[in-house]
Motif scaffolding. Structure first.
Motif, short mmCIF file in Angstrom:
data_model
loop_
_atom_site.label_atom_id
_atom_site.label_comp_id
_atom_site.label_asym_id
_atom_site.label_seq_id
_atom_site.Cartn_x
_atom_site.Cartn_y
_atom_site.Cartn_z
N VAL A 78 0.81 -1.22 0.00
CA VAL A 78 0.00 0.00 0.00
C VAL A 78 0.85 1.27 0.00
O VAL A 78 0.58 2.20 -0.78
N PRO A 79 1.90 1.40 0.84
CA PRO A 79 2.69 2.63 0.78
C PRO A 79 3.33 2.88 -0.59
O PRO A 79 3.39 4.03 -1.04
N PHE A 80 3.80 1.82 -1.24
CA PHE A 80 4.43 2.01 -2.55
C PHE A 80 3.41 2.44 -3.60
O PHE A 80 3.65 3.36 -4.39
N VAL A 81 2.25 1.77 -3.61
CA VAL A 81 1.21 2.15 -4.58
C VAL A 81 0.69 3.55 -4.25
O VAL A 81 0.38 4.33 -5.17
N ALA A 82 0.62 3.91 -2.96
CA ALA A 82 0.21 5.26 -2.59
C ALA A 82 1.24 6.29 -3.05
O ALA A 82 0.87 7.40 -3.47
N LEU A 83 2.53 5.94 -2.98
CA LEU A 83 3.57 6.84 -3.51
C LEU A 83 3.38 7.06 -5.01
O LEU A 83 3.50 8.19 -5.50
N MET A 84 3.07 6.00 -5.73
CA MET A 84 2.79 6.13 -7.16
C MET A 84 1.61 7.08 -7.40
O MET A 84 1.64 7.93 -8.29
N PHE A 85 0.56 6.93 -6.56
CA PHE A 85 -0.62 7.78 -6.68
C PHE A 85 -0.27 9.22 -6.34
O PHE A 85 -0.76 10.17 -6.98
N PHE A 86 0.57 9.41 -5.33
CA PHE A 86 1.03 10.75 -4.94
C PHE A 86 1.68 11.46 -6.13
O PHE A 86 1.36 12.60 -6.47
N ILE A 87 2.61 10.77 -6.79
CA ILE A 87 3.30 11.35 -7.95
C ILE A 87 2.33 11.57 -9.09
O ILE A 87 2.36 12.61 -9.77
N ASN A 88 1.44 10.62 -9.28
CA ASN A 88 0.43 10.72 -10.32
C ASN A 88 -0.43 11.96 -10.17
O ASN A 88 -0.60 12.76 -11.11
N TYR A 89 -0.96 12.16 -8.97
CA TYR A 89 -1.87 13.28 -8.76
C TYR A 89 -1.12 14.61 -8.78
O TYR A 89 -1.65 15.62 -9.26
N LEU A 90 0.11 14.61 -8.30
CA LEU A 90 0.91 15.83 -8.34
C LEU A 90 1.20 16.25 -9.77
O LEU A 90 1.10 17.42 -10.13
N ASP A 91 1.52 15.28 -10.63
CA ASP A 91 1.82 15.59 -12.03
C ASP A 91 0.60 16.13 -12.76
O ASP A 91 0.69 17.07 -13.55
N ARG A 92 -0.57 15.53 -12.51
CA ARG A 92 -1.75 15.97 -13.25
C ARG A 92 -2.28 17.30 -12.74
O ARG A 92 -2.96 18.02 -13.48
N THR A 93 -2.02 17.66 -11.48
CA THR A 93 -2.52 18.92 -10.94
C THR A 93 -1.43 20.00 -10.85
O THR A 93 -1.70 21.09 -10.35
N ALA A 94 -0.22 19.70 -11.35
CA ALA A 94 0.86 20.70 -11.30
C ALA A 94 0.46 21.99 -12.01
O ALA A 94 0.90 23.08 -11.64
N ILE A 95 -0.42 21.87 -12.99
CA ILE A 95 -0.87 23.05 -13.74
C ILE A 95 -1.58 24.05 -12.81
O ILE A 95 -1.51 25.27 -13.03
N SER A 96 -2.24 23.54 -11.75
CA SER A 96 -2.95 24.45 -10.85
C SER A 96 -1.98 25.27 -10.01
O SER A 96 -2.31 26.38 -9.58
N PHE A 97 -0.77 24.76 -9.78
CA PHE A 97 0.25 25.53 -9.06
C PHE A 97 0.99 26.46 -10.01
O PHE A 97 1.39 27.57 -9.64
N ALA A 98 1.20 26.01 -11.26
CA ALA A 98 1.93 26.81 -12.23
C ALA A 98 1.14 28.03 -12.68
O ALA A 98 1.70 29.11 -12.88
N ALA A 99 -0.19 27.87 -12.84
CA ALA A 99 -1.01 28.92 -13.44
C ALA A 99 -0.92 30.26 -12.72
O ALA A 99 -0.66 31.30 -13.36
N PRO A 100 -1.13 30.33 -11.39
CA PRO A 100 -1.08 31.64 -10.73
C PRO A 100 0.33 32.13 -10.42
O PRO A 100 0.50 33.19 -9.84
N ASN A 101 1.33 31.35 -10.83
CA ASN A 101 2.72 31.70 -10.52
C ASN A 101 3.57 31.88 -11.77
O ASN A 101 4.74 31.49 -11.80
#
Length: 456
Positions: free
Chosen positions: A31-54
């Protein structure tokens, strides 16, 4: 107690010990390893929300509607290949397919570092969705192949903790990376894309060697634990097939699968509207708080997700103790739907974040418990296709939430109306689930509820 009864009691006790040790090992090793994969996954797909106002919206001269489209076009590519990708995972094995997904999306994520036009941004977001397709339903399916049904609410909760923690940890991390403006001659938002994309490639390579496709392949389980897990999971599959065998074709015609898909649509609409636009709303606090550095924006954005992670953990513990009930999903859905637009009736940052925290907590209380439902009646390839179909329909909301929210914002010059639309979708999802449960179409076989008992 005669000798036969004593032997039976001893056998049950031994089985209980094997069950606890096997599930505990799976929880700690996989579970921790698959959760780490999910962490990276969600960060990559939502990185645009951090980039946009900055800096990204300014550098690429983007309107709110264009940003919404760029946020949402990801899901077009994602949706096209979601079901084929999950069927391929079922055919080739989770280890190989999840590794392939991570490495390919990591390569595309890194390319965002050098995007120069809005058109290029659109295309990269589209291809990111293509490469990532199948990851989330594949991860859900993978965990369901390792954990018996009565333990899935807890395991999926632990897996889902990665999502709020992505923002709780990822938002300050993204802010810190953005402040490295000028590194190698890159704008801060480009530096962020480079450093959040590269880990996907590394973890994808590790995935190939670390994950195993089934308990029999896991050297870290004892032979007795392997036997218990394999037997328990096989017994569940046989029980589902004896009750109602649904093939891939029947899955596409299943009313339950389609209703669950639309229920999930409403939940994901709320999730992505919150995820894509919360950093922009936080950036608007500078009128009250003064200068807003990227790091401060990240810390403020993280607050609702930290609270949501705690609430999700406590809510899932209640599910584990009581057995899953309809209200465990419906109550948070309605609370979240009501709270979303309420955040915009105040301009006070603390009150706004408090209300947004209620919304985030509601959404994350719903999601892990929702995903225990489809695997209760789907097996084999139908489970792979059904989970992918539900996730596909749900992720139509990923496109809709970003684009419609941006478009209505430009039309009404504010976020109140689009957030009312978001809340309406979440409440409708709760109503649909109540109707589904009232007809006996959704059941639970949790340990603390009688087998087959209708959610109530």
């Amino acid at each position: 107690m005669d000798s036969a009864q004593a032997a039976a009691a001893a056998h049950r006790s031994e089985a209980d010990v094997l069950e606890r040790s096997a599930v505990r090992k799976v929880s700690f090793r996989l579970v921790p390893f698959v959760a780490l994969m999910f962490f990276i996954n969600y960060l990559d797909r939502t990185a645009i929300s951090f980039a946009a106002p900055n800096g990204m919206r300014t550098d690429l001269a983007m309107t709110a509607a264009q940003f919404g489209f760029a946020s949402g076009v990801f899901f077009i590519g994602y949706i096209i290949l979601e079901i084929p990708s999950n069927l391929a995972l079922h055919r080739f094995g989770a280890r190989k397919w999840l590794a392939r997904i991570m490495v390919s999306w990591g390569v595309v994520a890194v390319l965002f570092t050098w995007v120069q036009t809005t058109g290029q941004l659109y295309w990269l977001r589209f291809f990111l969705g293509v490469m990532e397709a199948g990851f989330f339903p594949g991860a859900i399916l993978f965990l369901s192949m390792w954990v018996p049904a009565k333990h899935r609410p807890r395991v999926l909760m632990l897996f889902y903790l990665a999502q709020p923690l992505t923002t709780a940890i990822g938002a300050p991390l993204a802010g810190a990376l953005i402040q490295l403006h000028g590194l190698w001659g890159l704008e801060g938002w480009r530096v962020m894309y480079l450093f959040v994309g590269a880990p996907a490639i590394l973890v994808g390579v590790l995935c190939w060697f670390y994950l195993k496709d089934k308990p029999r392949d896991a050297a870290w389980l004892t032979p007795a634990e392997q036997d218990w897990l394999t037997g328990a999971l096989a017994s569940e599959e046989r029980a589902k097939e004896e009750t109602e065998r649904i093939g891939v074709r029947q899955m596409f015609a299943s009313g339950r699968v389609w209703v669950l898909s639309f229920v999930y649509f409403g939940f994901i609409y709320g999730l992505y509207a919150l995820g894509f636009f919360l950093p922009t709303i936080v950036a608007g606090f500078k009128a009250q708080l003064g200068e807003m550095t990227p790091s401060l924006q990240g810390l403020i954005t993280a607050v609702p997700y930290v609270i949501a992670a705690v609430v999700m953990y406590l809510w899932s513990r209640d599910v584990q103790s009581r057995g899953l009930r309809t209200w465990h999903i419906v109550v948070p859905a309605v609370v979240g739907g009501i709270s979303i637009p309420l955040a915009l009736f105040t301009s006070h940052p603390v009150l706004t974040i408090a209300i947004v925290s209620v919304t985030a907590s509601s959404i994350f209380a719903v999601l892990p418990n929702f995903w225990t439902l489809p695997t209760k009646f789907l097996t084999g390839a139908a489970a792979a296709g059904g989970v992918a179909l539900i996730n596909t329909i749900g992720n139509l909301a990923g496109f809709s939430a970003g684009y419609i929210t941006g478009w209505v914002h430009d039309l009404t010059n504010g976020y109140l109306v689009p957030m009312m639309v978001v809340g309406g979708f979440m409440i409708l999802s709760g109503i649909l689930l109540v109707l589904l449960a009232s007809r006996g179409s959704v059941t639970t076989t949790d340990a603390d509820a009688p087998a087959g008992k209708v959610l109530a």
